[in-house]
Design a protein around this motif. Structure first.
Motif, PDB file in Angstrom:
ATOM      1  N   ALA A  45       0.864  -1.186   0.000  1.00  0.00           N
ATOM      2  CA  ALA A  45       0.000   0.000   0.000  1.00  0.00           C
ATOM      3  C   ALA A  45       0.896   1.231   0.000  1.00  0.00           C
ATOM      4  CB  ALA A  45      -0.904   0.000   1.229  1.00  0.00           C
ATOM      5  N   LEU A  46       0.598   2.155  -0.890  1.00  0.00           N
ATOM      6  CA  LEU A  46       1.406   3.361  -1.053  1.00  0.00           C
ATOM      7  C   LEU A  46       0.498   4.577  -0.922  1.00  0.00           C
ATOM      8  CD1 LEU A  46       4.246   4.435  -1.956  1.00  0.00           C
ATOM      9  CD2 LEU A  46       3.395   4.313  -4.309  1.00  0.00           C
ATOM     10  N   GLU A  47       0.871   5.498  -0.042  1.00  0.00           N
ATOM     11  CA  GLU A  47       0.088   6.724   0.136  1.00  0.00           C
ATOM     12  C   GLU A  47       0.992   7.917  -0.159  1.00  0.00           C
ATOM     13  OE1 GLU A  47      -3.167   6.641   1.094  1.00  0.00           O
ATOM     14  OE2 GLU A  47      -3.459   8.815   1.274  1.00  0.00           O
ATOM     15  N   ILE A  48       0.610   8.718  -1.129  1.00  0.00           N
ATOM     16  CA  ILE A  48       1.398   9.900  -1.505  1.00  0.00           C
ATOM     17  C   ILE A  48       0.509  11.123  -1.290  1.00  0.00           C
ATOM     18  CG2 ILE A  48       2.636  11.065  -3.370  1.00  0.00           C
ATOM     19  CD1 ILE A  48       2.881   8.342  -4.755  1.00  0.00           C
ATOM     20  N   ARG A  49       1.010  12.086  -0.535  1.00  0.00           N
ATOM     21  CA  ARG A  49       0.174  13.252  -0.259  1.00  0.00           C
ATOM     22  C   ARG A  49       0.944  14.542  -0.545  1.00  0.00           C
ATOM     23  NH1 ARG A  49      -2.955  12.302   5.090  1.00  0.00           N
ATOM     24  NH2 ARG A  49      -3.220  10.357   3.974  1.00  0.00           N
ATOM     25  N   PHE A  50       0.316  15.429  -1.288  1.00  0.00           N
ATOM     26  CA  PHE A  50       0.909  16.732  -1.600  1.00  0.00           C
ATOM     27  C   PHE A  50       0.165  17.809  -0.827  1.00  0.00           C
ATOM     28  CE2 PHE A  50       1.506  14.041  -5.322  1.00  0.00           C
ATOM     29  CZ  PHE A  50       2.813  14.300  -5.730  1.00  0.00           C
ATOM     30  N   LYS A  51       0.918  18.617  -0.083  1.00  0.00           N
ATOM     31  CA  LYS A  51       0.270  19.705   0.664  1.00  0.00           C
ATOM     32  C   LYS A  51      -0.228  20.765  -0.315  1.00  0.00           C
ATOM     33  CE  LYS A  51       1.534  20.377   4.865  1.00  0.00           C
ATOM     34  NZ  LYS A  51       2.194  20.724   6.133  1.00  0.00           N
ATOM     35  N   GLY A  52      -1.358  21.348  -0.023  1.00  0.00           N
ATOM     36  CA  GLY A  52      -1.901  22.411  -0.887  1.00  0.00           C
ATOM     37  C   GLY A  52      -3.306  22.075  -1.340  1.00  0.00           C
ATOM     38  N   GLY A  53      -3.407  21.079  -2.182  1.00  0.00           N
ATOM     39  CA  GLY A  53      -4.727  20.621  -2.626  1.00  0.00           C
ATOM     40  C   GLY A  53      -5.560  21.744  -3.222  1.00  0.00           C
ATOM     41  N   ALA A  54      -6.850  21.685  -2.905  1.00  0.00           N
ATOM     42  CA  ALA A  54      -7.779  22.647  -3.517  1.00  0.00           C
ATOM     43  C   ALA A  54      -7.563  24.072  -3.022  1.00  0.00           C
ATOM     44  CB  ALA A  54      -9.219  22.220  -3.251  1.00  0.00           C
ATOM     45  N   VAL A 204       5.689  17.028  -0.954  1.00  0.00           N
ATOM     46  CA  VAL A 204       5.175  15.664  -1.034  1.00  0.00           C
ATOM     47  C   VAL A 204       5.558  14.847   0.210  1.00  0.00           C
ATOM     48  CG1 VAL A 204       7.156  14.690  -2.280  1.00  0.00           C
ATOM     49  CG2 VAL A 204       4.880  13.690  -2.596  1.00  0.00           C
ATOM     50  N   TYR A 205       4.636  14.019   0.670  1.00  0.00           N
ATOM     51  CA  TYR A 205       4.850  13.153   1.829  1.00  0.00           C
ATOM     52  C   TYR A 205       4.418  11.739   1.431  1.00  0.00           C
ATOM     53  CZ  TYR A 205       4.952  17.757   3.893  1.00  0.00           C
ATOM     54  OH  TYR A 205       5.264  19.063   4.158  1.00  0.00           O
ATOM     55  N   VAL A 206       5.259  10.757   1.732  1.00  0.00           N
ATOM     56  CA  VAL A 206       4.993   9.405   1.241  1.00  0.00           C
ATOM     57  C   VAL A 206       5.040   8.394   2.383  1.00  0.00           C
ATOM     58  CG1 VAL A 206       5.699   7.603  -0.378  1.00  0.00           C
ATOM     59  CG2 VAL A 206       6.087  10.011  -0.954  1.00  0.00           C
ATOM     60  N   GLY A 207       4.056   7.527   2.432  1.00  0.00           N
ATOM     61  CA  GLY A 207       4.066   6.377   3.337  1.00  0.00           C
ATOM     62  C   GLY A 207       3.909   5.109   2.523  1.00  0.00           C
ATOM     63  N   ALA A 208       4.709   4.083   2.823  1.00  0.00           N
ATOM     64  CA  ALA A 208       4.591   2.812   2.104  1.00  0.00           C
ATOM     65  C   ALA A 208       4.596   1.683   3.115  1.00  0.00           C
ATOM     66  CB  ALA A 208       5.739   2.641   1.118  1.00  0.00           C
ATOM     67  N   ALA A 376      -0.196   2.923   5.996  1.00  0.00           N
ATOM     68  CA  ALA A 376       0.407   3.824   4.998  1.00  0.00           C
ATOM     69  C   ALA A 376      -0.211   5.218   5.100  1.00  0.00           C
ATOM     70  CB  ALA A 376       0.218   3.256   3.591  1.00  0.00           C
ATOM     71  N   ASN A 377      -1.510   5.236   5.280  1.00  0.00           N
ATOM     72  CA  ASN A 377      -2.224   6.498   5.442  1.00  0.00           C
ATOM     73  C   ASN A 377      -1.720   7.268   6.678  1.00  0.00           C
ATOM     74  OD1 ASN A 377      -4.214   8.470   5.571  1.00  0.00           O
ATOM     75  ND2 ASN A 377      -5.733   7.090   4.696  1.00  0.00           N
ATOM     76  N   ILE A 378      -1.551   6.545   7.779  1.00  0.00           N
ATOM     77  CA  ILE A 378      -1.072   7.183   9.009  1.00  0.00           C
ATOM     78  C   ILE A 378       0.347   7.729   8.812  1.00  0.00           C
ATOM     79  CG2 ILE A 378      -0.367   6.722  11.400  1.00  0.00           C
ATOM     80  CD1 ILE A 378      -2.743   4.705  11.535  1.00  0.00           C
ATOM     81  N   LEU A 379       1.193   6.960   8.129  1.00  0.00           N
ATOM     82  CA  LEU A 379       2.582   7.414   7.921  1.00  0.00           C
ATOM     83  C   LEU A 379       2.611   8.717   7.122  1.00  0.00           C
ATOM     84  CD1 LEU A 379       4.526   4.111   7.073  1.00  0.00           C
ATOM     85  CD2 LEU A 379       4.121   5.192   9.304  1.00  0.00           C
TER      86      LEU A 379
END
Lengths: 435, 447
Positions: A45-54, A204-208, A376-379
């Motif tokens: 499971a891979l979670e990639i999150r970029f700050k900013g969004g809408a 970018v923030y990544v949890g795997a 992954a989401n928590i990380l």
């Protein structure tokens, strides 16, 4: 009998710390990620999150991030929308793209046997979306349909009204899906610009979590993210909070009123944050032991559910809550909520309430870590919120350290019944139509 | 974009049993309680669930909603616990608990640290036979369920429409009644109604225990014997035989108009067979038919024809769940493109279905769907609690543990011809309810 058993239990409780071994991985190209290796099931499971969004939607382009996020898999690189979907089905590659008010996130799960081909699809979606005009028009029609449905949903009307009254001209003041007008006006160029602004390497923030090594993950990070722009536009900065105490009624023809309420909140970095968090557990966590649930539902039967919560967003912090109650009883529900707000502000919690809340919060915490996708989401969230990598080990002791005095102090400072503003959607009796 | 589905209809969620046989243990106590233990030792967590083979379809006429009302009342007092204490104890041990009611079952669960299983079982066994209801608790909780109905149904035109469609679907079978109850009946439910249902159905010989997580099956069995073993079964509990549907002889059509119906759509549900113990082949074919006809827009038959090759629809889907005690439904759904009337949308959908019945299943499409099913056996291992729910629902819907274990193989064995045979069996408008959802017609015209 059970009470005696319970007391014994409370004395003996030592909850296991979550046995999570997090490694920080840095790719050859310098991109960081947090990894938990878990090889018992052959997938990752891979979670990639970029700050900013809408919140990065350009002036007059509300809804661009949301529409863009629906288009990344609708044609990418050399693949049409249909070819992309066929390939993903064949590989059993599961993914989701989601724009929220402060972030754009990618949630992916892929089988070990199909890892390379799955990630090549993901690379194309993140780096080479085509935004073909027919796809733009097709997905735009879906968004317009969602906007139309939401426009008749009492909960949505309440949230929208609260935000428009609270946040002035900040992006938070309007719905991230945009309006029918703004979405109709969006062009292909607007979506290309949104993609370029939102998916940048500096945010970018990544949890795997799963069947993957640190070395393999490093290579993947560079392939997926290495070619994205280094940086994007500035974040919008702090949101104002313009609501003062009172009630706003939005007349709507429905048998039950929906109320959303709130006032200013507390920063996560505040020394009293954990005290506030434990306090809210007692006030309105929604469990049957919480005061709001007890007073509004269990004693009076005025609602199916009533909650309060700490809202921690990138540019504003609030204490908020919500309740639904029949038109002829919602005024009473609101009055009970205000009384409980005042009581907590004046008196704080009892010793017993504090112990119960702590036991629940510390006991429930390790139960969150029970699946690759959840972890992954928590990380990704922990990094997004700038928490240290050993936060999981220290979190429960921060809850344990909260005292009655801490809660009394933070309740007095935080909870202001006179500042609570209720937005009520429905045909409530006994409430002023405007305030 | 996946939200659209959630807004309008329940999404098709396929959960597949995925554990190796060595991780599943079953046993039955002398008093009739069946138990399934699913092991997952990755985290020190357990989900303890007790399922009763009693739901809204087991209610007597006139007391719709009693199964659900009773579910609420089970959180009140027992001989040993005060009202609300059950949940308070769960929370004080770091756990969370809840319950849910369907037509075929009512289930209670706690998710908690694995070493608290003993305590949970003790409390769950206590409330199986020993609740103590005061008149005041019943009064207050009745107001709560009416507020719940107001929130989930009466304030939501889509939910009211669903209730009407469902009532039209079943002329005689109790599946036609809402789980939460018709408002006028729910408002009159009494303590005696609740206790009558409770005494009959809340018994070890009508219950299924599911324990999933970081547990040792032998210990679970010992604990179950200790707590559930002494409970008396209900003597003379008859087999669950509900009134059957008569043959449907006329097409049924509903137009639901509401000023708050922002997004018009057409939804049709055909009567369809459910999964039967030892006989799941047709249900398996229908499960795959739903994916092929109405899976993701880019690849499904309806989606490709109406959303991609032409712009006739904003959204399409098909849905089927075979997990029912009695006959279920197979559904199709279309949100017509702006400018198209509901009649045009329905006609377009029917044309695609007719063509599909001519053309048959694309072999590559079926292969892709099957590869996803095989993958879900791997992904499914990540969520043992949902596997537990699958077993709980199956065993209270007339299926056996073997049926659940064989289901992936039954799905994998489905051929193109099986699917077409099931499609021809089910896709008959005269054995369906077709519903239109829209604003009052004057407004529809003016749009």
């Amino acid at each position: 009998m059970i009470r005696v058993v319970l007391a014994t239990c409370l004395a003996l409780i030592t909850f296991p710390a979550a046995a999570i071994d997090i490694k920080e991985v840095t790719s050859p190209g310098g991109i960081k990620a947090w990894l938990v290796e878990e090889t018992s099931i052959p997938f990752t499971a891979l979670e990639i999150r970029f700050k900013g969004g809408a919140s990065l939607d350009a002036e007059g382009k509300r809804g661009a991030a949301y529409l863009m996020s629906g288009l990344l898999d609708e044609g990418a690189g050399d693949l049409t929308s249909t070819e992309f979907a066929l390939a993903a089905e064949e590989l059993a590659f599961k993914y989701d793209f989601d724009a929220s008010s402060d972030s754009f996130s990618v949630s992916a799960q892929f089988l070990t046997e199909n890892r390379d081909a799955s990630l090549e699809l993901l690379r194309k979606a993140l780096n080479e979306p085509r935004f073909d005009q027919d796809a733009v028009d097709r997905v735009r029609a879906q968004v317009l349909s969602i906007i139309a449905s939401d426009s008749e949903d009492p909960n949505d009307i309440a949230g929208k009204t609260f935000a428009s009254l609270a946040y002035g001209d900040h992006p938070y003041a309007t719905k991230l899906e945009g309006t029918a007008e703004s979405v109709t006006m969006l062009t292909r160029d607007d979506l290309i610009a949104s993609h370029k602004s939102l998916l940048t390497r500096d945010r970018v923030y990544v949890g795997a979590v799963g069947d993957i090594s640190a070395e393999e993950l490093g290579v993947i990070l560079d392939e997926l993210l290495g070619a994205l722009p280094e940086t994007g536009p500035d974040l919008p900065g702090p949101a104002p909070f313009l609501l003062s105490g009172g009630e706003t009624v939005v007349p709507y023809n429905t048998p039950q009123s929906v109320a959303i309420f709130g006032h200013a909140g507390i920063e996560r970095t505040d020394p009293d944050f954990f005290a506030a968090y434990v306090m809210n557990q007692v006030l309105g966590s929604g469990g049957f032991g919480s005061r709001l649930m007890d007073e509004v539902r269990e004693k009076r039967g005025l609602t199916y559910g009533v909650y309060s919560y700490l809202v921690l967003r990138e540019h504003v912090n609030l204490v908020m809550g919500q309740v639904s109650s029949s038109n002829d009883s919602v005024a009473e529900a609101i009055s009970v909520i205000r009384d409980e707000w005042a009581k907590m502000a004046d008196e704080g919690v009892t010793e017993e309430e504090l112990e119960t809340a702590k036991t629940y919060l510390t006991g429930a915490y390790p139960l969150r870590f029970d699946g690759n996708a959840r972890i992954a989401n928590i990380l990704a969230s922990m990094q997004f919120d700038d928490l240290p990598i050993d936060y999981i080990d220290s979190r429960n002791s921060q809850v344990e350290a909260v005292t009655l005095e801490d809660i009394k102090r933070v309740s007095k400072r935080l909870l202001k019944p006179e500042n609570l503003h209720f937005v009520v959607v429905g045909k409530p009796t006994g409430l002023d139509a405007s305030n | 974009m996946r939200r659209l589905i959630a807004c309008l209809i329940a999404p098709v969620v396929l959960v597949f049993p995925a554990l190796g046989a060595e991780k599943i243990t079953t046993f039955t106590l002398d008093n009739g309680l069946e138990a399934v233990v699913l092991e997952d030792h990755r985290a020190p967590v357990v989900v303890h669930m007790l399922w009763y083979k009693a739901g809204a379809a087991d209610e007597a006429p006139g007391v719709s909603g009693i199964a659900h009302f009773l579910e609420h009342l089970l959180f009140k007092a027992t001989d040993k616990l005060e009202a609300g204490e059950f949940s308070a104890v769960v929370e004080a041990n770091g756990g969370s608990d809840n319950a849910f009611t369907s037509w075929d079952y009512t289930a209670y669960y706690q998710r908690i640290a694995a070493d608290r299983l003993d305590l949970m079982m003790g409390m769950e066994a206590d409330r199986m036979r020993n609740i103590r209801l005061t008149a005041e608790d019943v009064e207050t909780e009745r107001k709560v369920i009416l507020e719940e109905r107001a929130q989930r149904t009466d304030s939501d035109p889509g939910a009211l429409f669903g209730e009407q469609r469902n009532a039209a679907q079943y002329l005689n079978h109790p599946y036609g009644r809402p789980i939460i109850g018709w408002r006028h009946e729910a408002a009159k439910l009494s303590r005696e109604d609740a206790l009558g249902f409770y005494r009959k159905y809340y018994a070890p010989n009508a219950a299924v225990l599911i324990v999933a997580g970081d547990v040792d099956p032998a210990e679970v069995e010992a604990l179950a014997k200790k707590h559930y073993g002494p409970l008396e079964p209900t003597v003379g509990l008859e087999a669950r035989v509900r009134p059957e549907e008569p043959p449907q002889r006329a097409e049924r059509r509903i137009v639901y108009e509401d000023p708050q119906a922002a997004q018009p759509y057409v939804i049709r549900s055909y009567m369809a067979p459910e999964r039967d113990a030892g006989d799941q082949k047709t249900a398996a074919a229908l499960t795959l038919l739903a994916k092929i006809l109405g899976g993701p827009g880019q690849t499904s038959v309806l989606g490709r024809a109406l959303q991609f090759e032409s712009n006739k629809a904003v959204y399409t889907s098909a849905f089927y769940s075979g997990m029912n005690y009695d006959d279920t439904t197979f559904g199709v759904f279309i949100v017509p493109a702006p400018g198209l009337s509901l009649q045009q949308g329905e006609d377009e959908m029917d044309a695609v279905i007719a063509k599909f019945l001519e053309d048959g299943v694309d072999a590559e499409h079926l292969a892709r769907v099957k590869s996803q099913i095989r993958a879900s056996l791997i992904y499914g291992q990540d969520d043992v609690a949902s596997l537990g729910r699958e077993y709980g629902a199956a065993l209270t819907s007339g299926l056996t543990v073997e049926d659940v274990q064989q289901w992936p193989a039954v799905l994998d064995a489905v051929t193109e011809e099986d699917i077409m045979q099931a499609a021809r069996l089910v896709l008959d408008r005269k054995k369906a309810v077709t519903g239109w959802f829209r604003k009052p017609s004057a407004e529809e015209v003016s749009q």
